[in-house]
Design a protein around this motif. Structure first.
Motif, PDB file in Angstrom:
ATOM      1  N   LYS A 197       0.816  -1.213   0.000  1.00 12.39           N
ATOM      2  CA  LYS A 197       0.000   0.000   0.000  1.00 12.39           C
ATOM      3  C   LYS A 197       0.860   1.279   0.000  1.00 12.39           C
ATOM      4  CE  LYS A 197      -2.071   0.407   3.856  1.00 12.39           C
ATOM      5  NZ  LYS A 197      -1.068   1.328   4.429  1.00 12.39           N
ATOM      6  N   SER A 198       1.799   1.356   0.936  1.00 12.65           N
ATOM      7  CA  SER A 198       2.651   2.545   1.011  1.00 12.65           C
ATOM      8  C   SER A 198       3.560   2.652  -0.209  1.00 12.65           C
ATOM      9  CB  SER A 198       3.491   2.519   2.292  1.00 12.65           C
ATOM     10  OG  SER A 198       2.663   2.537   3.439  1.00 12.65           O
ATOM     11  N   ALA A 199       4.060   1.502  -0.685  1.00 15.86           N
ATOM     12  CA  ALA A 199       4.893   1.496  -1.892  1.00 15.86           C
ATOM     13  C   ALA A 199       4.097   1.986  -3.100  1.00 15.86           C
ATOM     14  CB  ALA A 199       5.432   0.089  -2.152  1.00 15.86           C
ATOM     15  N   ALA A 200       2.816   1.601  -3.170  1.00 11.19           N
ATOM     16  CA  ALA A 200       1.960   2.066  -4.267  1.00 11.19           C
ATOM     17  C   ALA A 200       1.799   3.580  -4.201  1.00 11.19           C
ATOM     18  CB  ALA A 200       0.600   1.376  -4.204  1.00 11.19           C
ATOM     19  N   GLY A 201       1.610   4.106  -2.984  1.00  7.88           N
ATOM     20  CA  GLY A 201       1.515   5.555  -2.814  1.00  7.88           C
ATOM     21  C   GLY A 201       2.772   6.254  -3.297  1.00  7.88           C
ATOM     22  N   ASN A 202       3.931   5.680  -2.966  1.00  5.25           N
ATOM     23  CA  ASN A 202       5.196   6.254  -3.430  1.00  5.25           C
ATOM     24  C   ASN A 202       5.298   6.218  -4.948  1.00  5.25           C
ATOM     25  OD1 ASN A 202       6.222   6.885  -0.873  1.00  5.25           O
ATOM     26  ND2 ASN A 202       7.155   4.877  -0.614  1.00  5.25           N
ATOM     27  N   SER A 203       4.830   5.136  -5.564  1.00  7.18           N
ATOM     28  CA  SER A 203       4.873   5.024  -7.022  1.00  7.18           C
ATOM     29  C   SER A 203       4.026   6.104  -7.680  1.00  7.18           C
ATOM     30  CB  SER A 203       4.392   3.635  -7.459  1.00  7.18           C
ATOM     31  OG  SER A 203       5.279   2.625  -7.031  1.00  7.18           O
ATOM     32  N   LEU A 204       2.863   6.360  -7.120  1.00  6.23           N
ATOM     33  CA  LEU A 204       1.985   7.387  -7.667  1.00  6.23           C
ATOM     34  C   LEU A 204       2.584   8.784  -7.534  1.00  6.23           C
ATOM     35  CD1 LEU A 204      -1.420   6.078  -6.281  1.00  6.23           C
ATOM     36  CD2 LEU A 204      -0.613   5.927  -8.639  1.00  6.23           C
TER      37      LEU A 204
END
Length: 219
Positions: free
Chosen positions: A21-28
């Motif tokens: 979840k947090s990694a996805a936020g960073n990707s965005l």
């Protein structure tokens, strides 16, 4: 929306522990604002806001190139290794009111792992939390991010064959949110891949007529 030459989209990421979840936020965001690493317990214990820089080349408005800014609220997972459901729900609700209370939320992104089957109990817990947070129109403001898509690809699945083999629980969820889903690799995505994901999110938002969900208080 800030002005005619710039648009801001407001997103919140929700999901279970270790879904990425947090990694996805960073990707965005194209950043490393949110702490993300392998851990035997839940890493995120509070909500935090990340902001992207101005992103060019993704959209045009009124015949002119328009810049995009992305704002993402990262949230504690649910179920959580320390926090109760009520604590997570109240914390996220307060963060939505604090950060998006005036401008509104464009999309809640439910983060699921593409390399793990979605079972009914897991789906019920997470979807119930989203319903409590977003209210009766939650399906209009929810999209699914399927992380670890690179592992599914390594196992020989294309997007089409993956969905053909997916559990009825996942297919029912995707149907309820009008098939707003995106496959996302688990590694750091390059700029071009990030732009593809952001264009898909913008398409979801456009199809929802740029509506926002307003949360002015904890209710």
């Amino acid at each position: 929306m800030a002005d005619s030459n710039e648009m801001t989209i407001n997103l919140v990421v929700l999901g279970k522990t270790q879904t990425g979840k947090s990694a996805a936020g960073n990707s965005l965001l194209g950043s490393s604002d949110f702490e993300s690493h392998l851990c035997p317990s839940s890493v995120t214990t509070c909500c935090s806001l990340g902001r992207s820089s101005r992103i060019l080349g993704l959209m045009r408005r009124n015949g002119c190139e328009s810049a995009l800014r992305v704002r993402v609220v990262d949230t504690p997972s649910y179920p959580h290794s320390v926090l109760s459901k009520e604590q997570v729900r109240d914390m996220v609700r307060a963060a939505l009111a604090q950060h998006f209370g005036e401008e509104g939320l464009h999309l809640a992104l439910l983060v699921l792992r593409a390399d793990l089957p979605l079972c009914p109990d897991e789906s019920n817990d997470t979807v119930q939390l989203i319903q409590e947070l977003l209210g009766p129109t939650w399906t209009d403001f929810t999209a699914v991010l399927l992380t670890h898509a690179d592992k599914a690809e390594e196992a020989g699945y294309t997007e089409e064959t993956y969905l053909h083999s997916a559990s009825s629980t996942l297919l029912s969820l995707l149907n309820s949110i009008k098939h707003k889903y995106i496959f996302l690799d688990n590694h750091s995505i390059i700029k071009e891949e990030r732009n593809i994901v952001l264009r898909k999110l913008l398409n979801f938002i456009q199809k929802n007529n740029y509506q926002v969900l307003l949360k002015h208080s904890k209710e």
